[in-house]
Design a protein around this motif. Structure first.
Motif, PDB file in Angstrom:
ATOM      1  N   GLU A 180      -3.475  -2.418  12.398  1.00 28.82           N
ATOM      2  CA  GLU A 180      -4.680  -1.805  11.850  1.00 28.82           C
ATOM      3  C   GLU A 180      -4.687  -1.941  10.333  1.00 28.82           C
ATOM      4  N   SER A 181      -5.855  -2.292   9.779  1.00 28.01           N
ATOM      5  CA  SER A 181      -5.912  -2.634   8.357  1.00 28.01           C
ATOM      6  C   SER A 181      -6.352  -1.488   7.462  1.00 28.01           C
ATOM      7  N   GLY A 182      -6.561  -0.308   8.019  1.00 30.00           N
ATOM      8  CA  GLY A 182      -6.951   0.832   7.202  1.00 30.00           C
ATOM      9  C   GLY A 182      -6.010   1.995   7.386  1.00 30.00           C
ATOM     10  N   ILE A 183      -6.260   3.048   6.614  1.00 36.30           N
ATOM     11  CA  ILE A 183      -5.474   4.269   6.733  1.00 36.30           C
ATOM     12  C   ILE A 183      -5.874   5.002   8.014  1.00 36.30           C
ATOM     13  N   GLU A 184      -5.019   5.886   8.478  1.00 35.39           N
ATOM     14  CA  GLU A 184      -5.269   6.649   9.697  1.00 35.39           C
ATOM     15  C   GLU A 184      -6.648   7.321   9.664  1.00 35.39           C
ATOM     16  N   SER A 185      -7.361   7.225  10.784  1.00 37.64           N
ATOM     17  CA  SER A 185      -8.704   7.804  10.861  1.00 37.64           C
ATOM     18  C   SER A 185      -8.650   9.326  10.796  1.00 37.64           C
ATOM     19  N   ARG A 186      -9.599   9.890  10.073  1.00 37.78           N
ATOM     20  CA  ARG A 186      -9.686  11.335   9.956  1.00 37.78           C
ATOM     21  C   ARG A 186     -10.472  11.913  11.126  1.00 37.78           C
ATOM     22  N   SER A 187     -10.283  13.201  11.383  1.00 40.04           N
ATOM     23  CA  SER A 187     -10.953  13.868  12.497  1.00 40.04           C
ATOM     24  C   SER A 187     -12.353  14.314  12.111  1.00 40.04           C
ATOM     25  N   THR A 188     -13.262  14.257  13.067  1.00 37.34           N
ATOM     26  CA  THR A 188     -14.615  14.768  12.831  1.00 37.34           C
ATOM     27  C   THR A 188     -14.605  16.277  12.579  1.00 37.34           C
ATOM     28  N   ALA A 189     -13.529  16.953  12.989  1.00 40.22           N
ATOM     29  CA  ALA A 189     -13.449  18.401  12.781  1.00 40.22           C
ATOM     30  C   ALA A 189     -13.463  18.772  11.297  1.00 40.22           C
ATOM     31  N   GLU A 190     -13.146  17.817  10.415  1.00 40.72           N
ATOM     32  CA  GLU A 190     -13.143  18.078   8.971  1.00 40.72           C
ATOM     33  C   GLU A 190     -14.543  18.112   8.369  1.00 40.72           C
ATOM     34  N   LEU A 204      12.160  -3.959   7.520  1.00 40.02           N
ATOM     35  CA  LEU A 204      12.134  -5.411   7.401  1.00 40.02           C
ATOM     36  C   LEU A 204      13.435  -5.936   6.797  1.00 40.02           C
ATOM     37  N   ALA A 205      13.917  -5.263   5.771  1.00 37.55           N
ATOM     38  CA  ALA A 205      15.168  -5.686   5.142  1.00 37.55           C
ATOM     39  C   ALA A 205      16.332  -5.630   6.131  1.00 37.55           C
ATOM     40  N   ASP A 206      16.352  -4.590   6.951  1.00 40.83           N
ATOM     41  CA  ASP A 206      17.421  -4.432   7.937  1.00 40.83           C
ATOM     42  C   ASP A 206      17.395  -5.540   8.995  1.00 40.83           C
ATOM     43  N   HIS A 207      16.227  -6.152   9.198  1.00 44.52           N
ATOM     44  CA  HIS A 207      16.080  -7.156  10.254  1.00 44.52           C
ATOM     45  C   HIS A 207      15.885  -8.566   9.691  1.00 44.52           C
ATOM     46  N   GLY A 208      16.213  -8.767   8.421  1.00 39.69           N
ATOM     47  CA  GLY A 208      16.220 -10.102   7.856  1.00 39.69           C
ATOM     48  C   GLY A 208      14.856 -10.710   7.617  1.00 39.69           C
ATOM     49  N   MET A 209      13.826  -9.870   7.532  1.00 44.68           N
ATOM     50  CA  MET A 209      12.483 -10.354   7.223  1.00 44.68           C
ATOM     51  C   MET A 209      12.126  -9.937   5.806  1.00 44.68           C
ATOM     52  N   SER A 210      11.226 -10.690   5.174  1.00 42.35           N
ATOM     53  CA  SER A 210      10.879 -10.386   3.795  1.00 42.35           C
ATOM     54  C   SER A 210       9.363 -10.340   3.626  1.00 42.35           C
ATOM     55  N   TRP A 211       8.938  -9.615   2.605  1.00 45.28           N
ATOM     56  CA  TRP A 211       7.537  -9.559   2.202  1.00 45.28           C
ATOM     57  C   TRP A 211       7.484  -9.224   0.728  1.00 45.28           C
ATOM     58  N   ARG A 212       6.318  -9.350   0.135  1.00 47.55           N
ATOM     59  CA  ARG A 212       6.114  -8.792  -1.191  1.00 47.55           C
ATOM     60  C   ARG A 212       5.534  -7.417  -0.973  1.00 47.55           C
ATOM     61  N   GLU A 213       6.226  -6.386  -1.465  1.00 48.24           N
ATOM     62  CA  GLU A 213       5.786  -5.022  -1.192  1.00 48.24           C
ATOM     63  C   GLU A 213       4.319  -4.864  -1.592  1.00 48.24           C
ATOM     64  N   PRO A 214       3.480  -4.417  -0.656  1.00 50.41           N
ATOM     65  CA  PRO A 214       2.039  -4.478  -0.862  1.00 50.41           C
ATOM     66  C   PRO A 214       1.434  -3.222  -1.472  1.00 50.41           C
ATOM     67  N   THR A 215       0.220  -3.383  -1.985  1.00 47.74           N
ATOM     68  CA  THR A 215      -0.659  -2.274  -2.324  1.00 47.74           C
ATOM     69  C   THR A 215      -1.665  -2.141  -1.185  1.00 47.74           C
ATOM     70  N   GLY A 216      -1.917  -0.915  -0.752  1.00 42.04           N
ATOM     71  CA  GLY A 216      -2.781  -0.696   0.396  1.00 42.04           C
ATOM     72  C   GLY A 216      -1.954  -0.371   1.615  1.00 42.04           C
ATOM     73  N   VAL A 217      -2.402  -0.805   2.787  1.00 42.23           N
ATOM     74  CA  VAL A 217      -1.686  -0.485   4.032  1.00 42.23           C
ATOM     75  C   VAL A 217      -1.467  -1.725   4.894  1.00 42.23           C
ATOM     76  N   ASN A 218      -1.509  -2.919   4.276  1.00 47.39           N
ATOM     77  CA  ASN A 218      -1.206  -4.164   4.969  1.00 47.39           C
ATOM     78  C   ASN A 218      -0.069  -4.883   4.266  1.00 47.39           C
ATOM     79  N   GLY A 219       0.820  -5.462   5.054  1.00 48.67           N
ATOM     80  CA  GLY A 219       1.835  -6.332   4.501  1.00 48.67           C
ATOM     81  C   GLY A 219       1.886  -7.621   5.302  1.00 48.67           C
ATOM     82  N   PHE A 220       2.531  -8.651   4.721  1.00 50.33           N
ATOM     83  CA  PHE A 220       2.501  -9.993   5.315  1.00 50.33           C
ATOM     84  C   PHE A 220       3.913 -10.560   5.386  1.00 50.33           C
ATOM     85  N   PRO A 221       4.746 -10.035   6.305  1.00 47.04           N
ATOM     86  CA  PRO A 221       6.151 -10.461   6.366  1.00 47.04           C
ATOM     87  C   PRO A 221       6.322 -11.861   6.944  1.00 47.04           C
TER      88      PRO A 221
END
Length: 353
Positions: free
Chosen positions: A25-35, A274-291
């Motif tokens: 999912e490319s966005g932040i967690e959905s908020r509840s309509t109760a708000e 990711l580091a523990d499993h030998g994968m790498s990425w450039r630490e992202p801004t936002g909520v998406n990364g591209f390992p």
């Protein structure tokens, strides 16, 4: 007019309905309509169809523009589509990798030249952008922060891109849907000058994807032309979406503080995993990364398909963004879902060792 199939959406369509966890999912967690107050009254068209004038003035202020220089749309997707339809002539330049619509839509109207970010840091050579422009280039397209890499080009780079575009009599369109998830958001491109256009929404940073509420901000001639196209798409923004979005924007500081904290915490957890499993990425801004794809898999698609079939957790293949040896992970989801998703990924990778 022909347009390429939207590869990411077609991939999701195959697996998303049956998957237990959406870890792409490319966005932040959905908020509840109760708000929110969810009763907008009569469910007619929004009048005027460009959006509530008072709310347009409120949104326009963040771009140092007037309300007439903002058009409300059904999400950023429509903001981008109608703006491209309004602007495109023969040629556009798009910085890649990026969300497919930012290259496929202008390509459906004309010709697109892509300029690639350079891995692994996903830097941008602005000289290559300058060289890609032609006298007939209508628009230069950037997604900042970038989807899928999470790369946030700095202000100096963005202002240089604006100057390059303006000198060529070309608009700079920046899709800024992740901008407000940054700890220190840059000034929006629409505030840079007459050639600057910003598109955004309340989907990614505010957690209100279901509102389908977005906007484009820019020069009045662009807004008027985009509104003309919008008369042939959705006519007006969603009455319900505008009603809830207004409340969210009134509470924006509180909502963004919560969402940035969640994004920061989840990013740290994924980085460690990711580091523990030998994968790498450039630490992202936002909520998406591209390992990078884990060992043992030729492509991101092979990895993502095997993982969703065995563990019912969905990731996004990098090939959907033109980079087959990567995959996109989205970490904006609920904390308990992230924990479970990473646990299943750990089990999957352990079995493959």
């Amino acid at each position: 007019m022909d347009i390429e199939p939207f590869e990411l959406e077609r991939f999701f369509d195959r697996f998303e309905h049956d998957a237990d966890i959406m870890l792409a999912e490319s966005g932040i967690e959905s908020r509840s309509t109760a708000e929110f107050d969810t009763d907008p009254g009569e469910l007619g068209y929004v009048i005027p169809t460009g959006g509530d004038p008072q709310l347009r003035e409120q949104v326009a202020a963040r771009y140092d523009r007037s309300g007439d220089e903002v058009l409300f749309t059904c999400g950023a997707q429509e903001a981008n589509f109608t703006t491209f339809a309004a602007l495109m002539g023969e040629h556009a330049v798009t910085v890649a990798p990026t969300y497919q619509s930012l290259s496929a839509v202008p390509d459906a109207f004309g010709e697109v030249t892509t300029v690639d970010l350079d891995p692994p840091a996903w830097t941008l050579d602005t000289d290559r952008v300058r060289d890609a422009l032609r006298p007939e280039t209508a628009v230069l397209v950037v997604n900042n922060p970038n989807n899928p890499t999470g790369r946030y080009l700095d202000e100096a780079t963005m202002r240089e891109l604006y100057d390059i575009a303006a000198a060529n009599d070309t608009y700079l369109l920046c899709d800024e849907v992740y901008r407000l998830l940054a700890e220190e958001p840059l000034p929006p491109v629409a505030s840079f000058g007459e050639y600057g256009i910003s598109t955004s929404s309340v989907t990614k940073a505010h957690g209100l994807a279901g509102c389908r509420f977005g906007w484009v901000a820019g020069p009045s001639e662009v807004i008027e032309a985009a509104a003309n196209w919008k008369d042939y798409t959705t006519i007006s923004p969603s009455t319900f979406g505008q009603h809830v979005a207004k409340q969210a924007l009134d509470r924006e500081d509180e909502i963004l503080a919560e969402n940035r904290e969640q994004a920061r915490d989840h990013c740290e957890r994924v980085d460690e995993f990711l580091a523990d499993h030998g994968m790498s990425w450039r630490e992202p801004t936002g909520v998406n990364g591209f390992p990078t794809v884990p060992d043992g898999f030729a492509t991101g698609r092979a990895f993502c398909e095997a993982f969703v079939r065995e563990e019912s957790v969905l990731l996004a293949p990098g090939g959907a963004f033109g980079v087959p040896d990567r995959f996109r992970i989205g970490f904006g989801l609920a904390s308990e879902e992230l924990t479970e998703g990473l646990a299943r990924l750990d089990a999957f990778l352990t079995r493959r060792v």
